[in-house]
Design a protein around this motif. Structure first.
Motif, PDB file in Angstrom:
ATOM      1  N   ALA A  20       4.681   6.100   5.385  1.00 18.28           N
ATOM      2  CA  ALA A  20       3.734   7.178   5.676  1.00 18.28           C
ATOM      3  C   ALA A  20       3.533   8.075   4.457  1.00 18.28           C
ATOM      4  CB  ALA A  20       4.209   7.999   6.872  1.00 18.28           C
ATOM      5  N   GLU A  23       1.458   6.126   1.866  1.00 18.14           N
ATOM      6  CA  GLU A  23       0.061   6.040   2.263  1.00 18.14           C
ATOM      7  C   GLU A  23      -0.655   7.370   2.102  1.00 18.14           C
ATOM      8  OE1 GLU A  23       0.333   4.365   6.185  1.00 18.14           O
ATOM      9  OE2 GLU A  23       0.670   2.330   5.390  1.00 18.14           O
ATOM     10  N   ARG A  24       0.035   8.471   2.420  1.00 16.33           N
ATOM     11  CA  ARG A  24      -0.569   9.802   2.202  1.00 16.33           C
ATOM     12  C   ARG A  24      -0.827  10.040   0.735  1.00 16.33           C
ATOM     13  NH1 ARG A  24       3.337  13.972   4.894  1.00 16.33           N
ATOM     14  NH2 ARG A  24       2.104  15.406   3.649  1.00 16.33           N
ATOM     15  N   ARG A  27      -3.865   8.060  -0.367  1.00 19.68           N
ATOM     16  CA  ARG A  27      -5.124   8.685   0.077  1.00 19.68           C
ATOM     17  C   ARG A  27      -5.462   9.889  -0.789  1.00 19.68           C
ATOM     18  NH1 ARG A  27      -3.076   7.543   5.147  1.00 19.68           N
ATOM     19  NH2 ARG A  27      -2.296   9.658   5.410  1.00 19.68           N
ATOM     20  N   LEU A  28      -4.457  10.706  -1.087  1.00 21.99           N
ATOM     21  CA  LEU A  28      -4.693  11.886  -1.921  1.00 21.99           C
ATOM     22  C   LEU A  28      -5.107  11.490  -3.332  1.00 21.99           C
ATOM     23  CD1 LEU A  28      -1.773  14.117  -0.656  1.00 21.99           C
ATOM     24  CD2 LEU A  28      -4.219  14.514  -0.316  1.00 21.99           C
TER      25      LEU A  28
END
Length: 93
Positions: A20, A23-24, A27-28
């Motif tokens: 998680a 993946e964050r 995305r950022l």
């Protein structure tokens, strides 16, 4: 016992947490790239209308500074320029 950084050998909840986080971050990073591209576009637009992009970047950098920091840097710059004879007052002397 070795520190596994919160990841269990069985791939339990900690592995899910790690995934998680990764993946964050991904995305950022994508958002950051998109914003960076948008900023480049704005500078290109400003250049297209006749603004000097180098000076525009300097203005943006200066606006981020606190007034006392900017004044201190300007005073030091003036001192250095004066010492090198690069100011009108130094040339008159």
């Amino acid at each position: 016992m070795a520190d596994t950084g919160g990841v269990s050998a069985s791939g339990g909840v900690a592995a899910d947490q790690l995934r998680a986080f990764v993946e964050r971050i991904e995305r950022l990073e994508e958002e950051k790239k998109a914003i960076s591209d948008d900023i480049k576009d704005v500078y290109a637009e400003a250049k297209g209308t006749g603004f000097d992009v180098k000076i525009l970047r300097q203005v943006v950098r200066l606006r981020k500074q606190e007034p006392h920091e900017r004044e201190e840097q300007e005073a030091i710059l003036d001192l250095y320029l004066h010492a090198l004879g690069m100011t009108p007052a130094a040339n008159d002397a």
